[in-house]
Design a protein around this motif. Structure first.
Motif, short mmCIF file in Angstrom:
data_model
loop_
_atom_site.label_atom_id
_atom_site.label_comp_id
_atom_site.label_asym_id
_atom_site.label_seq_id
_atom_site.Cartn_x
_atom_site.Cartn_y
_atom_site.Cartn_z
N LEU A 1 47.56 50.89 31.38
CA LEU A 1 47.78 49.46 31.58
C LEU A 1 49.20 49.13 32.02
O LEU A 1 49.53 47.97 32.25
CB LEU A 1 47.46 48.70 30.29
CG LEU A 1 46.01 48.83 29.79
CD1 LEU A 1 45.85 48.14 28.45
CD2 LEU A 1 45.04 48.26 30.80
N GLU B 1 43.34 45.90 26.18
CA GLU B 1 42.60 45.60 27.41
C GLU B 1 42.38 44.09 27.56
O GLU B 1 42.45 43.56 28.68
CB GLU B 1 41.28 46.35 27.41
CG GLU B 1 41.47 47.87 27.58
CD GLU B 1 40.16 48.64 27.49
OE1 GLU B 1 39.16 48.07 26.99
OE2 GLU B 1 40.15 49.83 27.88
N LEU B 2 42.13 43.39 26.45
CA LEU B 2 41.98 41.94 26.53
C LEU B 2 43.29 41.28 26.93
O LEU B 2 43.32 40.37 27.77
CB LEU B 2 41.51 41.39 25.18
CG LEU B 2 41.34 39.87 25.10
CD1 LEU B 2 40.36 39.37 26.15
CD2 LEU B 2 40.91 39.45 23.70
N ALA C 1 45.60 42.62 28.71
CA ALA C 1 45.80 42.91 30.13
C ALA C 1 44.96 41.98 31.00
O ALA C 1 45.43 41.45 32.02
CB ALA C 1 45.45 44.37 30.41
N ARG C 2 43.70 41.76 30.62
CA ARG C 2 42.83 40.88 31.41
C ARG C 2 43.37 39.46 31.46
O ARG C 2 43.15 38.75 32.44
CB ARG C 2 41.41 40.88 30.83
CG ARG C 2 40.64 42.17 31.05
CD ARG C 2 39.15 41.97 30.84
NE ARG C 2 38.83 41.53 29.48
CZ ARG C 2 38.62 42.32 28.44
NH1 ARG C 2 38.74 43.64 28.60
NH2 ARG C 2 38.31 41.83 27.26
N ARG C 3 44.05 39.06 30.43
CA ARG C 3 44.60 37.71 30.39
C ARG C 3 45.96 37.60 31.08
O ARG C 3 46.59 36.54 31.06
CB ARG C 3 44.70 37.24 28.93
CG ARG C 3 43.33 36.98 28.32
CD ARG C 3 43.43 36.43 26.92
NE ARG C 3 42.10 36.06 26.42
CZ ARG C 3 41.86 35.64 25.17
NH1 ARG C 3 42.86 35.54 24.31
NH2 ARG C 3 40.65 35.32 24.81
N GLY C 4 46.41 38.70 31.67
CA GLY C 4 47.61 38.65 32.49
C GLY C 4 48.91 38.73 31.74
O GLY C 4 49.96 38.33 32.27
#
Length: 252
Positions: free
Chosen positions: A85, A33-34, A36-39
């Motif tokens: 994701l 998830e981290l 993913a959040r960072r693109g």
């Protein structure tokens, strides 16, 4: 072949035992998830090889995700996360142990005995967009076997997986990360690429039949993983690699 170096991440079992091959399912989810959040764009190994073969520029926020051994706990703990994701991964399976247990010879002390994916479980992974790679027929240390046994372990594994699953198997992971020049030469005759356990990010100029990876055992701490993708994280990997090299020199 152009573009930034690409981390090829290595996971094994997703369980709470705390062993050197284990990552807690909750930690794995938080890591993905981290990312993913960072693109980050998370892909299977074959997609990286396709880009390299076409001399395409690989985006600097690309990550390759791999799982060795094909443990059954990927079904409840990895596939839902990857699907949510829209991540893809390569799963390296041991052809002679499908539906069995990771009780192969030379298993290190303290490693939990966990079930391995069956044919139907691997089919679920394929349906979810995962690539299946070869991890030998029995997970033996190939560099300790006679060359006459290599064909079964290297070629036979691919043939068995392709026959069982109906997919093309084009990448190989050396059991325990051990290889030598003769082994790599045989693998090169039957696969597009192979991965080892050399600890660093991969570049298109690397030897295609011993691609380095980033062992995620070193990233399990919640205080460490936020460094991933930053300069401090790069230095962390280098420091771990240096420490590993020192330990290896002491054991010789």
């Amino acid at each position: 072949m152009t573009g930034a170096a690409v981390p090829i991440l290595t996971y094994h079992s997703l369980d709470d035992s705390g062993s050197v091959i284990s990552t807690s399912p909750g930690v794995f989810r938080a890591q993905m998830e981290l990312i993913a959040r960072r693109g980050y764009r998370v892909i299977a190994l074959r997609e990286l090889l396709d880009a390299w073969d076409r001399a395409e520029t690989v985006a600097p926020n690309t990550v390759v995700l791999t799982f060795d051994d094909a443990t059954e706990n990927l079904l409840p703990h990895a596939l839902p996360v990857l699907s949510a994701l829209q991540f893809r991964a390569t799963i390296f399976a041991v052809s002679g142990k499908l539906g069995g247990v990771n009780d192969w010879a030379d298993q290190a002390p303290g490693i939990p005995r966990v079930p391995l994916l069956s044919r139907s479980g691997l089919a679920e992974c394929i349906a979810a967009g995962c690539e299946i790679g070869a991890h030998s027929a029995t997970h033996a240390r190939l560099d300790t076997l006679s060359p006459s046994a290599w064909s079964t372990e290297i070629v036979g594994c691919r043939e068995a997986l392709e026959s069982t699953l109906g997919v093309s198997v084009t990448s190989f992971a050396y059991p325990f990360g051990h290889s030598n020049a003769a082994l790599r030469a045989m693998v090169a005759q039957h696969y597009r690429a192979a991965v080892g356990t050399q600890l660093r990010v991969a570049a298109p100029t690397d030897e295609r039949y011993e691609l380095p990876r980033v062992e995620m055992y070193y990233w399990r701490s919640p205080s460490v993983f936020p460094l991933f993708g930053h300069r401090a994280g790069d230095w962390y990997v280098r420091a771990r690699a240096a420490a590993r090299a020192v330990r290896a020199s002491w054991s010789r």
